[in-house]
Scaffold this motif. Structure first.
Motif, short mmCIF file in Angstrom:
data_model
loop_
_atom_site.label_atom_id
_atom_site.label_comp_id
_atom_site.label_asym_id
_atom_site.label_seq_id
_atom_site.Cartn_x
_atom_site.Cartn_y
_atom_site.Cartn_z
N GLU A 155 0.81 -1.22 0.00
CA GLU A 155 0.00 0.00 0.00
C GLU A 155 0.84 1.27 0.00
O GLU A 155 0.36 2.35 -0.33
N SER A 163 -1.07 9.92 -9.05
CA SER A 163 -1.67 10.58 -10.21
C SER A 163 -0.86 11.81 -10.57
O SER A 163 -0.72 12.73 -9.78
N LEU A 175 -2.46 7.77 -14.27
CA LEU A 175 -3.08 6.66 -13.54
C LEU A 175 -4.04 5.88 -14.41
O LEU A 175 -4.62 4.91 -13.97
N ARG A 212 -6.62 2.22 -13.20
CA ARG A 212 -7.98 2.40 -12.69
C ARG A 212 -8.67 1.06 -12.45
O ARG A 212 -9.50 0.95 -11.57
N LEU A 221 -8.27 -0.52 -8.70
CA LEU A 221 -8.74 0.15 -7.50
C LEU A 221 -9.53 -0.85 -6.64
O LEU A 221 -10.55 -1.37 -7.09
N LYS A 231 -14.54 2.73 -1.86
CA LYS A 231 -13.41 2.75 -2.79
C LYS A 231 -12.14 2.98 -1.98
O LYS A 231 -11.94 4.05 -1.40
N GLN A 232 -11.29 1.98 -1.94
CA GLN A 232 -10.13 1.99 -1.06
C GLN A 232 -8.90 2.49 -1.80
O GLN A 232 -8.03 1.73 -2.22
N PHE A 233 -8.82 3.82 -1.94
CA PHE A 233 -7.75 4.43 -2.72
C PHE A 233 -6.37 4.20 -2.13
O PHE A 233 -5.38 4.20 -2.84
N ASP A 234 -6.27 4.05 -0.82
CA ASP A 234 -4.97 3.87 -0.17
C ASP A 234 -4.72 2.43 0.24
O ASP A 234 -3.98 2.16 1.18
N SER A 285 -4.10 -1.80 -1.11
CA SER A 285 -3.71 -2.70 -2.20
C SER A 285 -4.21 -4.09 -1.88
O SER A 285 -4.12 -4.55 -0.73
#
Length: 274
Positions: free
Chosen positions: A178, A184, A189, A193, A196, A242-245, A247
């Motif tokens: 992570e 971006s 990015l 996409r 994500l 949406k777990q942007f941070d 992995s």
């Protein structure tokens, strides 16, 4: 009566420009002769525009190591200038906008980068051949990644990853995935996409996790770690995160230090022969 003309004073940047102009047109196939002042300017421009990804010493990071005798995508000065100016489509390497970085700056950056091969190249401690065995067996990495046509394309393809990422980045991506998510910058990015991570909860309490494949105002499609694609209607969900941070790649906590070294050596070697 003639007035005496103004005295000429050249800054290091102007002096460098004169040297480059004498050596040939910008982007020429040969390496131009650049003064020490010009290389110092090139180093400054490099650190401002390139050091964040390739490391301040050019030895890699989010981008690949540049301190090597030959750059596979840019074997000469002219091709290196084109890569810096145009970028590399489909990778994290963006081009440079002419209104932000001049042709002279690009030329000086290229000239400086080509001096990095004189410095020590980063040595990888592991064994690449054994690292391939770890990739296939101990890490079970083929279950998510494709290398040279083998594997499952749930996660990003790793063919040629050694040309796109540096050794330090690979270590960090394996140990704390992570912490090294793509960032971006000018829209680069786009290719990530579909990776994500999404956590969705249905009205019945079913929890579904996966990577986003597609989304519109009414539906979202996810790909699970097993490779199965699920289509969900948003009106049927009570939670959509949406777990942007985050992995979906697990950290290699159970591997020994030697296994990680070998795995990094294998990944760093991918693409070197192309």
């Amino acid at each position: 009566m003639q007035r005496p003309g103004p005295s000429l004073r050249f800054s290091p940047l102007v002096a460098s420009a004169l040297v480059l102009a004498a050596a040939g047109p910008v982007g020429a196939q040969h390496t131009p002769e650049v003064t020490e002042a010009g290389l110092a300017r090139g180093e400054m421009f490099y650190q401002a525009h390139c050091g964040r990804c390739h490391g301040m010493l050019g030895q890699g990071g989010e981008g690949p190591n540049l301190a090597r005798p030959t750059l596979p995508r840019a074997p000469d000065h002219g091709s290196l200038v084109r890569v810096i100016r145009r970028g590399i489509p489909g990778t994290g390497m963006p081009g440079t906008r002419s209104n932000l970085v001049s042709d002279l700056e690009v030329d000086l950056i290229a000239a400086y980068v080509r001096t990095l091969a004189q410095d020590a190249v980063v040595e990888v401690a592991g064994d690449a051949a054994r690292g391939q065995e770890v990739f296939a067996a101990g890490g079970d990495c083929y279950s998510c990644h494709v290398v040279d046509g083998r594997g499952t394309g749930v996660g990003p393809e790793l063919t040629g990853i050694g040309l796109r990422r540096g050794v330090e980045y690979l270590y960090a991506a394996l140990q704390t995935p992570e912490s090294e998510l793509p960032v971006s910058r000018r829209g680069i990015l786009r290719g990530f996409r579909g990776y994500l991570p999404i956590r969705a909860v249905t009205r019945e309490g079913r929890v579904i996790t996966g990577m986003r494949v597609n989304e519109d105002a009414f539906t979202i499609q996810l790909r699970s770690i097993s490779g199965r694609t699920v289509s969900l209607r948003k009106e049927d969900l009570v939670e959509l995160e949406k777990q942007f941070d985050h992995s979906l790649m697990p950290a290699v906590e159970e591997m020994t230090g030697a296994d990680i070294d070998d795995l990094v050596a294998f990944l760093a070697d991918l693409g070197e022969g192309s």
